[in-house]
Design an enzyme around this catalytic site. Structure first.
Site: not given
Length: 489
Positions: A341, A444
Site C-alpha cells: 500500500c 493488505h
C-alpha cells in the site's frame, strides 16, 4: 467450561465493559477473549468500541473499522460491521486525524476541533450500541485509554458516558508489569464520579510475573478501600498470538527454531495496518525486526515497507534516517523488497497530490510507477490471483490470495519506463521490477492468507480460531470462579 452460563441467559441481552487504567493495560485482548468465552457458552455476542484511535483498520461491510473490533467480531463468531466501531480516528499528523464515521471518511468532522465532535457524533454512537444490544445476547464493550482522564470527562464519548448509557458491568484492567498497579487502580477509582464507581464489578491485574501469593494483602486492602474485588491475576503471556492494537510488537519477535530468514519491517511514524504482520511471528525460523535505522536492516533477507497513513511524511522520515539508501543498497545487491500500500507508493518514481490529500514527493525509484492521490478513498475487500512472478517472489506465481484495500492513491506504470517491470496481478493491485526482487502490492493481508504463507514458507501458521480459543481458555483459567458468568447475570 468451569464458569458456565445457563442457556436461559440468551433470552435477555447483557452488556459488560472492559476499561483500563492506562493505554496498553490489555483492554483489547481481554475484550477479545471475553467475546470468544461468551460465544462458547452458546450466546450471540457482538463487540463494541464507540471511538477508536488507530491506523490499524479492516474493511468490513459498510466501510472500515479498527482492527481490534474486527478481530473481536471474529472471536465472537459474528460478522464484522461498522456499528461495532462507529467512530475511528486515524492519525495523519501529531495534531490531525482523519475521522471515519460509520465506516466512511467524514471531512467535516475531520476539520472540527477534538472537543467539537462529541455531541455531533453521540447520537450515532448511542444508536449503534442500542441496536447491537437489541440484536445480541451479550455485547462486550471496550473503553479507550483511561476513564479517569479528567481533562476529557466533559467530552467523553467512549468510557463513562458509554458505561452509563449501557449500565454496563465494568472490569478495570491494569498492567502490573509496569509497577504501581494498585496506585493506578485506586487512583482511577478515586477520580471517577461516585455514581460511576458503582459500575465497577472487578479489578484485573494483567501481565503479572512472579509468585501471586506475594500480592497479599494488597488485593484485600484495595477492596476494603474501594469495595471492588480483584477478580483476576493474569500471568504475563508474550505469545498469545493476537496482533497488538497500536505500536509495534515487542522485541520478542522470533518464532521457534533456528533463524532461517530475517524480515525487517520499516517502522515509520505513521505506520498503518501493522497487525497484518503478526503471522510472521508464528512462522518457524522467521525473525521479525522493526527497523528505525539503517543498522536495523543490516543482514535482513527481506525488507518490507508497510502501509502508511501519511505516505509523503513517512517517506521524508525514511530519508532523514538514511533508510532510503539502506533499502536501495539492499535492492541493488538483489535482496528482496516488499512494499504494501503506502510502501508500494514509496517504491515508485513519484507521488503526485493535486488535491492536498497527502503531499508531493519523489519516490525511491525501485518500481516504474507513479501514484496520484485522489479525493475518493478506495476501501474494499478483494480476492485476486498473482500472475507469473520471477526471482525472489516466484513462489507466489499463480497463487490466489484474499485481502483488502484502503488507500487514496491510484498507481499506474510510468509511461516512459516500459521494460523496467510490470503488473503481476489484475487491476493494478501488484507490480514487480524486471530483476524480480522488488514487489509492490495494494492488497493488505498477504501474510494472513494461508495459501501465501504456504507458498512463501512451506508452513501453515496457527489459525485465528485457535488463537481465540486459547484466549478464552486463558481467562477461564485465571478469573475467579463464577466471575465471567456473573458479569452478565
Amino acid at each position: 467450561s468451569t464458569q458456565g452460563v445457563s442457556s436461559a441467559a440468551s433470552d435477555v441481552y447483557k452488556r459488560q465493559m472492559v476499561l483500563g487504567t492506562t493505554s496498553g493495560a490489555g483492554k483489547s485482548w481481554i475484550a477479545t477473549a471475553l467475546c470468544r468465552w461468551y460465544a462458547r457458552q452458546g450466546l450471540k455476542v457482538a463487540p463494541y468500541k464507540a471511538q477508536n484511535m488507530s491506523n490499524n483498520a479492516r474493511v468490513v461491510e459498510g466501510g472500515e473499522i479498527g482492527s481490534a473490533q474486527y478481530f473481536q467480531a471474529l472471536a465472537a463468531r459474528a460478522r464484522p460491521e461498522v456499528r461495532m466501531n462507529p467512530l475511528l480516528l486515524k492519525p495523519e499528523r501529531d495534531t490531525h486525524s482523519q475521522v471515519v464515521l460509520m465506516g466512511q471518511v467524514d471531512e467535516t468532522l475531520s476539520a472540527l476541533p477534538w472537543r467539537g465532535r462529541s455531541e455531533r457524533v453521540w447520537p450515532q454512537l448511542a444508536r449503534a450500541l442500542d441496536e447491537l444490544r437489541a440484536e445480541n445476547d451479550v455485547v462486550v464493550i471496550e473503553g479507550a485509554g483511561s476513564p479517569a482522564e479528567i481533562n476529557l470527562m466533559a467530552s467523553d464519548i467512549v468510557n463513562l458516558r458509554i458505561a452509563r448509557h449501557a449500565q454496563a458491568r465494568c472490569l478495570l484492567a491494569t498492567d502490573i508489569d509496569r509497577g504501581g498497579a494498585f496506585a493506578h487502580l485506586y487512583g482511577t477509582w478515586a477520580l471517577l464520579p461516585e455514581a460511576d464507581r458503582a459500575l465497577l464489578a472487578g479489578f484485573v491485574l494483567n501481565k503479572f510475573r512472579g509468585d501471586a501469593s506475594l500480592l497479599a494483602p494488597a488485593p484485600e486492602q484495595l477492596r476494603a478501600m474501594t469495595g471492588v474485588p480483584v477478580v483476576a491475576t493474569l500471568p504475563m503471556w508474550w505469545q498469545h498470538g493476537l496482533p497488538e492494537e497500536d505500536g509495534v510488537f515487542d522485541d520478542r519477535s522470533r518464532s521457534s527454531g533456528a533463524v532461517t530468514r530475517t524480515v525487517a519491517v520499516i517502522a515509520y511514524p505513521r505506520l498503518s495496518n501493522l497487525d497484518e504482520f503478526q503471522p510472521l511471528k508464528n512462522v518457524p525460523g522467521v525473525r521479525l525486526v522493526w527497523a528505525r535505522a539503517p543498522a536495523d536492516v543490516a543482514g535482513a533477507d527481506w525488507i518490507v515497507l508497510p502501509g502508511s497513513k501519511h505516505t509523503s511524511g513517512d517517506l521524508a522520515w525514511l530519508r532523514a534516517q538514511g533508510l532510503d539508501r539502506a533499502v536501495a543498497e539492499h535492492a541493488a545487491r538483489g535482496g528482496a523488497v516488499l512494499g504494501v500500500c503506502g510502501g508500494l507508493q514509496m517504491l515508485g518514481e513519484a507521488l503526485v497530490d493535486p488535491h492536498g490529500i497527502d503531499g508531493n514527493a519523489p519516490g525511491l525509484g525501485l518500481l516504474p510507477l507513479v501514484t496520484v492521490f485522489e479525493r475518493d478513498k478506495t476501501v474494499r475487500r478483494r480476492e485476486a490471483a498473482f500472475g507469473t512472478l520471477t526471482g525472489a517472489w516466484a513462489a507466489l506465481s499463480n497463487v490466489d490470495v484474499a485481502g483488502y484495500e484502503i488507500h487514496h492513491g491510484q498507481t499506474a506504470a510510468h509511461p516512459q519506463m516500459a521494460g523496467d517491470g510490470g503488473a503481476v496481478m489484475p487491476e493494478g493491485l501488484a507490480w514487480q521490477n524486471a530483476r524480480g526482487n522488488v514487489l509492490g502490492l495494494y492488497l493488505h493481508g498477504l501474510f494472513e492468507d494461508p495459501a501465501a504463507l504456504q507458498a512463501l514458507f512451506g508452513v501453515a501458521a496457527p489459525t485465528l480460531d485457535a488463537t481465540f480459543d486459547g484466549l478464552a481458555d486463558f481467562i477461564d483459567n485465571h478469573f475467579d470462579a463464577g466471575v465471567l458468568a456473573g458479569l452478565i447475570a
